[in-house]
Design a protein around this motif. Structure first.
Motif, PDB file in Angstrom:
ATOM      1  N   MET A  69       0.850  -1.202   0.000  1.00 15.31           N
ATOM      2  CA  MET A  69       0.000   0.000   0.000  1.00 15.31           C
ATOM      3  C   MET A  69       0.879   1.242   0.000  1.00 15.31           C
ATOM      4  N   LEU A  70       1.980   1.186   0.752  1.00 13.38           N
ATOM      5  CA  LEU A  70       2.878   2.337   0.804  1.00 13.38           C
ATOM      6  C   LEU A  70       3.661   2.476  -0.500  1.00 13.38           C
ATOM      7  N   LEU A  71       4.434   1.438  -0.803  1.00 11.11           N
ATOM      8  CA  LEU A  71       5.367   1.551  -1.926  1.00 11.11           C
ATOM      9  C   LEU A  71       4.656   1.409  -3.271  1.00 11.11           C
ATOM     10  N   GLY A  72       3.757   0.450  -3.362  1.00  6.15           N
ATOM     11  CA  GLY A  72       3.113   0.195  -4.647  1.00  6.15           C
ATOM     12  C   GLY A  72       2.053   1.222  -4.985  1.00  6.15           C
ATOM     13  N   THR A  73       1.118   1.432  -4.066  1.00  4.69           N
ATOM     14  CA  THR A  73       0.013   2.335  -4.362  1.00  4.69           C
ATOM     15  C   THR A  73       0.450   3.791  -4.294  1.00  4.69           C
ATOM     16  N   SER A  74       1.181   4.141  -3.241  1.00  2.00           N
ATOM     17  CA  SER A  74       1.452   5.563  -3.016  1.00  2.00           C
ATOM     18  C   SER A  74       2.872   5.980  -3.326  1.00  2.00           C
ATOM     19  N   GLY A  75       3.750   5.029  -3.648  1.00  2.00           N
ATOM     20  CA  GLY A  75       5.117   5.395  -3.977  1.00  2.00           C
ATOM     21  C   GLY A  75       5.943   5.872  -2.805  1.00  2.00           C
ATOM     22  N   MET A  76       5.591   5.456  -1.585  1.00  2.00           N
ATOM     23  CA  MET A  76       6.369   5.880  -0.420  1.00  2.00           C
ATOM     24  C   MET A  76       7.362   4.785  -0.065  1.00  2.00           C
ATOM     25  N   LEU A  77       8.642   5.115  -0.044  1.00  2.00           N
ATOM     26  CA  LEU A  77       9.669   4.164   0.361  1.00  2.00           C
ATOM     27  C   LEU A  77       9.918   4.367   1.848  1.00  2.00           C
ATOM     28  N   SER A  78       9.376   3.438   2.658  1.00  3.05           N
ATOM     29  CA  SER A  78       9.533   3.552   4.104  1.00  3.05           C
ATOM     30  C   SER A  78      10.501   2.487   4.601  1.00  3.05           C
ATOM     31  N   PHE A  79      11.366   2.881   5.520  1.00  4.17           N
ATOM     32  CA  PHE A  79      12.251   1.896   6.142  1.00  4.17           C
ATOM     33  C   PHE A  79      11.842   1.664   7.592  1.00  4.17           C
ATOM     34  N   ALA A 115      12.529   7.966   3.601  1.00  7.16           N
ATOM     35  CA  ALA A 115      12.993   6.628   3.973  1.00  7.16           C
ATOM     36  C   ALA A 115      13.921   6.706   5.179  1.00  7.16           C
ATOM     37  N   MET A 116      14.814   7.694   5.172  1.00 11.34           N
ATOM     38  CA  MET A 116      15.768   7.813   6.269  1.00 11.34           C
ATOM     39  C   MET A 116      15.066   8.165   7.568  1.00 11.34           C
ATOM     40  N   VAL A 117      14.090   9.045   7.499  1.00  9.52           N
ATOM     41  CA  VAL A 117      13.398   9.481   8.713  1.00  9.52           C
ATOM     42  C   VAL A 117      12.563   8.340   9.298  1.00  9.52           C
TER      43      VAL A 117
END
Lengths: 379, 254, 292, 239
Positions: free
Chosen positions: A67-77, A132-134
Motif C-alpha cells: 500500500m505504501l510503496l506500490g500504491t502511493s510510492g512511499m519508500l519507508s524503512f 525513507a531515512m526518517v
C-alpha cells in the motif's frame, strides 16, 4: 469477441479464483497433502501449518507495505514499527492490563494508529529518500525503546504471550490449526482492505500522487493528506498482522520492531513485484519457504563438506536472500508479478491483434477502469 | 468605473528576484472577468514564471496577486486551485501510468469532492467518471480513454490537458503554450477546443502563445512581455501595429 | 563542572565518529542522489580487516594501529569502488533501484560477516595509551576520543582542501549542481562517481577501525547501528551538505551524551525527537537546500 | 565548401516521448548555420540529441567520423563545443573554476576569451551565480571558446538578454565564427539576419526548409509561414 465483455468476465473469474484459493487454504488442515522439499510435514500436521501460517503473516505484512510503496510510492524503512506495535501492544495489554483477548487486540490497534499518526505527520515533512531515512530513524527509536524498557517489553529476551486472557482454542501446539485459520482470516482481511483502498477514490488519488505530485496540487488536492491516510491504514493493518504474529508465535522478540524486518518486507515486495497485490502474497510465501529451506540446507551435511569459500556463504540464508534480492532488482525489475503481468499483456495484445475488437466508445470507456499497461512500471 | 465587478485576476507590482537576477519586474495586469487574454513575448521574457507565480508554484518577492478581488499572494497551490484557478504546463505533465480517463477523473473528483474518501468508488455510475467521459468526448479523446496517458501522442496530451480543465469548475484558467509542439494540422482544432472551453464554462482564460496569428482571431486582448515586464496590453490589432512589439519580437540589435 | 566537560568532550568525540560515516553518505547523496545503505557494511568490513591486520602484527603497538587504520581505509575504498562499478553504475539514474541494491548488499554483507567471523562480538586490544585517559579541566577523557577527533578533523580538512583546490574536487562540486553540464564539457562524470564512492568508503573504513576501538569490539552489526545515526545526522545537517553533516554530527552526539548522562540514558530517543523537531521547523535540514 | 557535421535521420526522445523526428541536415565547415522554427518544434532537442544528452537514433557524422554512438563527454572530446540554453553555468563555482573545468587542451585560448569578454577578466574570482544573465552567457560561451573545436553548438545565446548585451553576444559569435563553424539556435531574427549564412527550419520535429538565411528572412511571407513568429505582414492581419 468484445473487449469490454471479456473484461467484465475476467473480473468475476479472478474473484472466483481468489475465493477458491481461500477455500482451498482453509481446507488444508483437514487434508493430508505432502510436498517434500517444501513443507516439512503433511499439511494436517503442526509443522506444515506453522510454516504456512508464518508465510501468511509475511504475505499479509507485504500487502500492507505494498500500500505504501506500490500504491502511493512511499519508500519507508520503518514499517516494522507498526507491526511491532501490534505484537508488543497485544502482549503488554494482556500482561499489564489483564484484559481479555479482543479488548487487547483493540488496544494494540489503537496504539498502532496513534504511533502511525504521530510519526507519519512528522515524516511527511519530507518525501522520497529523506522520507525513507526518517522512517528508519523512528523505527530505530522504537527498537531502542523496546530493548531498553525490559520491565515492560522483556528487553532483549522478548515478550511472551500471557495466555490467561486468550481463549483456549488459540493456545498451544495442538491448536496450531485454529491459529492457522485465524492467520488466514487476517490475511483475507488485509487483502480486502488493500483492495478496498486501491479501488476507492482515495486509492486513485494516492496513485496519482505517486505519478505527479505537482499536478495533484494544481488540481486543488493535498498529496500529503492522501499519503497520510494511506500510511495510517497500512500501519494499522500492519499492527493487525503483528497481533496475529504474537498469537501465532506465543511471543515476540525485538526483531519485530527492527529495521531488519522492514527490509525483509521490502525484499518480499520487490521480489513479488511492486504494485501487485498478488505479487506481495507470492513474495511472502516464497520468502518464508525459501528462508526455511535455506536454513535446513545451511545445516545439511552437503554444505558442511564444502570448502569454506563456498560453505560460509551458503550456510547463511540471509546472504543468499540478499544476493537474490540484488539480482532481482538488477535483472528482473518488475519482480515476479511484474514480469508475469507484462508477458501476459504482450500475449493478450498479440491475440487481440489477431481478431480485431471494436466495441462502442462507451463500452471501451468502462473498460478503461482497468489499470493501463504498466510496461515501464518500475517501483 | 468597474469597481463593482473586480477583475478575475489582478496582478500588482509583481516582482521576482532569484540570486540577484531579476526575473519579473513590476508587473501590473488586470484581466476582466470572462475575457480571453493572450500573453506574448520572446523566450526568457518571464511568461511562464508569471504563470508560476500566479498559480503559486513560485513565490514572488514583491507585489500582490488578487483573484476576484481577494488577495491570494500567500496561499498554497491547492488553495488557489480550490478558489477556482486551473492551469496547464508548457510541457505536458499528466499522470503517465494512469489511464486517460483516470487522468481526467482525478480533476473531476477534485471538483465533486470526496477525493480522500474510502467510501466512494470510481466506476461506471460515478459522477466523476461521467463528468470525465463527457469532457473526453468534448475534446474527441473518448476512444483513447483506456490508454495510459504516458503513451498517447503529443497532440493528444494537449487535448487531455483541455479535457482536464473542462472537468473542473475553474473560473480562471492559465494555458501555458497550449500549441507548443502540436503539428500545424492540429492547431485549428485545438484553437476550437480553447474557444469551447472559454465559451461553455464562461471562464476567464489567460494564455501564453508564440503563434501570434492564432491569438489574433481568438483573444480579446494581448499582453506583451519583454525582460520580465509587461510593455503593452491592448487589443490584438493595436498590438500588431505597435513598433515596440515589432522590435521586441524581431530583436533590436543593430 | 568536570562532568559537564567530560560529557561535552565525549560528545564531540562521538560526533567525530558520526562524521566519519556521515561525510561519505552526504558526499555520495549530494553528487549521485543515491542513499548508500551499504555504507555501514563498508564500515564493518574496514573494522574486521583492520582487526585481522592488527592482531597479526602486535595489536598493542602503535604501528600496528597505524597499519590497521591504513588498511581499513584502503579496503573501505576498494569495496566501495567495486560496489559502484558492479551495482550502482548499471542502474544509472534509477535512484530507487540503486537504494534497493545497496539495501540488498547490506543485508547480504552482514550475513556473510556472521558466517566468517561469527555473530558474537570480538573484543580487541589496542595500544595501551588508547585505554588510558587524559585529564582536561578535571574531566578524565578516554584517549580514544582524542584519536576520533583528530581523525575527523583531518578528514574534514582534507575533504575541504580536496574539493576546493583540486580538479576532481571542482568536478565533484560542479556535478552536485548539474551533472549533465559536466559531461557536456567533455568530462566523464562517472569517474567522479567512482571517486566519491571510494572516498566515502575509505572514510567509512577508517571510521570502522576507530569505531571498533571506541566500542572495544568488532561485530557484524557494528556498521548498521552507526549508519542509522549517520542518516539522522545527514538529514538534520541537510542532505548533501558537508559542513551541515559536520555541524549536525557534533550537535547530535553532544545532545545524545547529555541526555544519556543527565536524563537517564535517553540519548537515542532524544536524538530522534531532535530529528522530528528539525523536520517540523526546517524540513531541508540546518544547511540544506530544499529538496524536491 | 564541405560539411563539418552531417545529420541523417536523427530522432530523439525524452522519457519515451519523441521530440525530434527524422531530422537531416548538414552544417558547412565555416560560418554560422541557424536552426530556426517555432517554439517547441525541437530545436533545443535537436542539439541535445547531437550531444547525446537525450536518447537518440540516427547518424551524426563529425568531419567524416560517426559520433552518434558516443557518450556525451566523448563527443565533446572529439571537438564539439556546446553552449546550452539557459547558460547552465555552475553557480556555486567561481568564473575561473567554470572556465578551468572546461579546458581540454594544454594551451587554452585565454587571449581570445579575454579579448571577447573583457567583462569577465576582473570577475574571475566571483561566484558565477552572482553574475548578471549577460555575464553568465559570456561564461557559457567562453567555456566553449577556450578550446579549439571543430564545431560549436550554441543554443539561444540571446534569450532573455537586454538589447545592449544581445549586441555584445552577437559580436562575440561573429568573431568566433571566423575560426570555427557554429550551429546556432536563435529566436532573435535580427541576430540571425546579421550572423547566419545558412538556415535550417524545423517544424513538428522535422526539417521543412533549408537554404540561405538572408534570402529566407528577406521573404516576409516565407518567414511568416515557416516560423510563425513575429508580426504578420499587414496583408495577412486579423480576420
Amino acid at each position: 469477441m468484445n473487449a469490454a465483455r471479456a473484461a467484465a468476465r475476467r473480473l468475476p473469474l479472478a474473484a472466483i479464483g481468489g475465493v477458491a484459493l481461500v477455500v482451498l487454504m482453509a481446507c488444508l488442515p483437514l487434508l493430508n497433502i505432502s510436498i517434500p522439499g517444501v513443507l516439512p510435514t503433511p499439511t494436517y500436521q503442526p509443522g506444515a501449518l506453522a510454516l504456512l501460517s508464518l508465510a501468511m503473516i509475511f504475505a499479509a505484512l507485504a500487502l500492507t507495505y505494498n500500500m505504501l510503496l506500490g500504491t502511493s510510492g512511499m519508500l519507508s524503512f520503518g514499517h516494522a514499527l507498526y507491526f511491532g506495535a501490534g505484537a508488543y501492544g497485544l502482549g503488554i495489554a494482556l500482561e499489564n492490563l489483564g484484559v481479555p483477548l479482543f479488548p487487547g487486540v483493540f488496544i494494540a490497534l489503537v496504539g498502532g494508529l496513534i504511533i502511525a499518526l504521530v510519526t507519519g505527520v512528522v515524516a511527511m515533512r519530507v518525501s522520497g529518500i529523506p522520507f525513507a531515512m526518517v522512517t528508519l530513524a523512528f523505527a530505530q527509536a522504537g527498537s531502542v525503546l523496546v530493548r531498553r524498557n525490559s520491565a515492560v517489553t522483556g528487553g532483549e529476551e522478548g515478550l511472551s504471550l500471557n495466555t490467561e486472557g486468550v481463549p483456549d482454542w488459540l493456545v498451544g501446539v495442538a491448536d496450531t490449526r485454529n491459529l492457522y485459520w485465524a492467520t488466514l482470516l487476517v490475511l483475507v482481511i488485509v487483502y480486502l482492505v488493500a483492495l478496498w483502498v486501491d479501488r476507492s477514490r482515495l486509492g486513485h488519488l494516492a496513485r496519482a500522487t505517486r505519478e505527479n505530485e505537482l499536478r495533484v496540487r494544481v488540481l486543488g488536492l493535498e498529496p500529503n493528506r492522501a499519503r497520510l491516510i494511506v500510511f495510517v491504514i497500512a500501519a494499522v493493518c500492519a499492527s493487525l498482522v503483528g497481533v496475529a504474529y504474537m498469537l501465532l508465535q506465543s511471543g515476540t522478540v525485538p526483531r519485530a520492531v527492527s529495521a531488519d524486518l522492514t527490509i525483509t518486507v521490502l525484499v518480499i515486495v520487490v521480489l513479488g513485484g511492486v504494485g501487485f497485490r498478488w505479487g506481495a502474497i507470492v513474495g511472502g510465501v516464497i520468502y518464508t519457504l525459501l528462508d526455511q529451506r535455506l536454513t535446513v540446507l545451511a545445516n545439511s551435511d552437503v554444505i558442511e563438506s564444502l570448502p569454506s569459500v563456498l560453505r560460509i556463504p551458503l550456510s547463511e540464508p540471509l546472504f543468499i536472500l540478499g544476493t537474490l534480492f540484488i539480482l532481482v532488482v538488477m535483472f528482473l525489475p518488475g519482480g515476479i508479478a511484474g514480469t508475469v503481468d507484462s508477458r501476459l499483456r504482450r500475449w493478450r495484445a498479440g491475440r487481440a491483434g489477431a481478431d480485431q475488437v471494436d466495441g462502442s466508445a462507451v463500452e471501451r470507456l468502462e473498460d478503461a477502469d482497468a489499470e493501463p499497461a504498466r510496461e515501464e512500471a518500475r517501483s | 468605473m468597474t469597481a463593482a465587478v473586480p477583475p478575475a485576476l489582478r496582478v500588482e507590482g509583481l516582482g521576482l528576484q532569484i540570486g540577484g537576477a531579476t526575473i519579473l519586474q513590476d508587473v501590473d495586469l488586470d484581466v476582466p472577468a470572462g475575457s480571453l487574454v493572450g500573453v506574448i513575448g520572446p523566450n526568457g521574457a518571464g511568461k511562464t514564471t508569471l504563470f508560476n507565480t500566479i498559480s503559486g508554484v513560485v513565490r514572488p518577492t514583491a507585489g500582490r496577486i488578487l483573484m476576484d478581488g481577494r488577495d491570494i499572494t500567500g496561499t498554497s497551490i491547492p488553495a488557489r486551485a480550490r478558489a477556482g484557478l486551473g492551469r496547464t504546463f508548457q510541457t505536458s505533465s499528466n499522470f503517465p501510468r494512469l489511464s486517460v480517463l483516470e487522468n481526467v477523473r482525478m480533476a473531476a473528483q477534485a471538483t465533486t469532492g470526496g477525493s480522500y474518501s474510502l467510501l466512494r468508488f470510481p466506476g461506471r455510475g460515478d459522477d466523476a467518471t461521467r463528468a470525465a467521459i463527457e469532457s473526453l468526448e468534448a475534446v474527441g479523446l473518448a476512444d483513447k480513454a483506456h490508454l495510459a496517458a504516458g503513451d498517447i501522442s503529443h497532440g493528444d496530451k494537449r487535448k487531455l490537458e483541455i479535457a482536464t480543465l473542462l472537468a473542473t469548475d475553474a473560473s480562471l484558467i492559465l494555458l501555458d503554450e497550449p500549441m507548443a509542439g502540436v503539428g500545424s494540422g492540429d492547431v485549428a482544432g485545438l484553437v476550437e477546443r480553447i474557444r469551447d472551453l472559454h465559451r461553455t464554462k464562461g471562464c476567464t482564460v489567460l494564455m501564453v502563445e508564440h503563434h501570434l496569428e492564432v491569438l489574433m482571431g481568438l483573444v480579446d486582448r494581448v499582453a506583451v512581455m519583454v525582460s520580465g515586464s509587461i510593455i503593452a496590453f491592448d487589443t490584438p490589432e493595436t498590438i500588431m501595429a505597435d513598433p515596440r512589439v515589432q522590435a521586441a519580437y524581431l530583436g533590436s540589435a543593430a | 563542572m568536570s562532568t559537564l566537560v567530560l560529557v561535552l568532550l565525549t560528545g564531540i568525540g562521538l560526533g567525530a565518529l558520526y562524521f566519519l560515516v556521515a561525510s561519505g553518505l552526504s558526499l555520495i547523496y549530494g553528487l549521485m542522489h543515491v542513499l548508500n545503505f551499504a555504507h555501514g557494511a563498508f564500515l564493518t568490513f574496514g573494522a574486521f580487516i583492520g582487526w585481522e591486520v592488527a592482531r597479526r602484527l602486535d595489536s598493542t603497538s602503535w604501528w600496528a594501529f597505524a597499519v590497521s587504520i591504513l588498511v581499513g581505509g584502503l579496503v573501505g575504498a576498494g569495496v566501495a569502488a567495486l560496489t559502484e562499478l558492479a551495482l550502482i553504475r548499471p542502474l544509472y539514474e534509477r535512484h530507487i533501484e540503486q537504494v534497493l541494491v545497496t539495501v540488498g548488499l547490506a543485508f547480504a554483507a552482514v550475513a556473510l560477516y556472521e558466517g566468517i567471523w561469527g555473530s558474537d562480538p570480538i573484543y580487541i586490544s589496542a595500544p595501551a595509551w588508547m585505554k588510558e585517559t587524559t585529564s582536561v579541566l578535571g574531566a578524565s577523557v578516554p584517549n580514544t576520543y582524542w584519536v576520533l577527533m583528530l581523525a575527523a578533523t583531518a578528514l574534514l580538512i582534507s575533504l575541504v582542501v580536496f574539493l576546493r583546490y583540486t580538479r576532481f574536487g571542482t568536478i565533484i562540486r560542479a556535478g552536485v549542481e548539474n551533472r549533465a553540464m559536466v559531461t557536456a564539457l567533455g568530462i566523464d562524470v562517472r569517474t567522479a562517481f567512482l571517486l566519491v564512492f571510494a572516498i566515502g568508503g575509505s572514510a567509512a573504513g577508517v571510521g570502522g577501525v576507530l569505531a571498533a576501538h571506541y566500542t572495544g569490539y568488532v561485530s557484524a552489526h557494528l556498521g548498521s547501528t552507526l549508519l542509522i545515526f549517520a542518516f539522522i545526522v545527514t538529514v538534520i545537517g541537510g542532505l548533501g551538505s558537508l559542513p551541515g553533516a559536520a555541524i549536525a554530527s557534533v550537535l547530535v552526539a553532544v545532545l545524545q551524551q547529555f541526555a544519556n548522562y543527565y536524563m537517564g540514558g535517553t540519548g537515542d530517543i532524544i536524538v530522534v525527537v531532535a530529528l522530528a523537531g528539525v523536520l517540523l521547523v526546517r524540513p531541508s535540514g540546518l544547511l540544506g537546500r530544499r529538496f524536491a | 565548401m564541405s560539411a563539418v557535421l552531417e545529420v541523417v535521420g536523427l530522432s530523439g526522445s525524452i522519457a519515451g516521448q519523441q521530440v525530434v523526428e527524422d531530422v537531416s541536415f548538414t552544417v558547412p565547415d565555416r560560418g554560422i548555420t541557424a536552426v530556426l522554427g517555432r517554439n517547441g518544434v525541437g530545436k533545443t532537442s535537436t542539439l541535445r540529441s547531437i550531444m547525446g544528452l537525450i536518447d537518440r537514433r540516427g547518424e551524426v557524422t563529425l568531419a567524416g567520423e560517426r559520433i552518434d554512438g558516443l557518450r556525451t563527454h566523448r563527443i565533446v572530446q572529439r571537438g564539439v563545443g556546446y553552449v546550452p540554453e539557459d547558460r547552465e553555468v555552475f553557480s556555486r563555482l567561481t568564473v575561473a573554476e567554470n572556465l578551468q573545468l572546461a579546458v581540454r587542451q594544454k594551451k587554452p585560448n585565454w587571449e581570445l576569451v579575454d579579448s571577447l569578454f573583457p567583462d569577465l577578466v576582473a570577475r574571475r574570482s566571483q561566484m558565477a551565480g552572482t553574475l548578471s544573465g549577460g555575464q553568465q552567457q559570456m561564461v557559457s560561451l567562453a567555456r566553449a571558446l577556450v578550446n579549439d573545436n571543430r564545431i560549436l553548438l550554441v543554443d539561444e545565446p540571446t534569450k532573455g538578454l537586454a538589447p545592449l548585451i544581445v549586441e555584445q553576444v552577437a559580436a562575440a559569435l561573429a568573431e568566433a565564427a571566423t575560426t570555427v563553424p557554429i550551429l546556432l539556435v536563435e529566436q532573435n531574427l535580427e541576430v540571425v539576419r546579421q550572423l547566419a549564412g545558412d538556415a535550417v527550419v524545423l517544424s513538428g520535429g522535422r526539417v521543412v526548409h533549408t537554404g540561405s538565411a538572408s534570402a529566407m528572412l528577406a521573404d516576409d511571407e516565407l518567414t511568416h509561414r515557416l516560423l510563425g513568429v513575429g508580426v504578420a505582414p499587414a496583408t495577412g492581419g486579423a480576420r
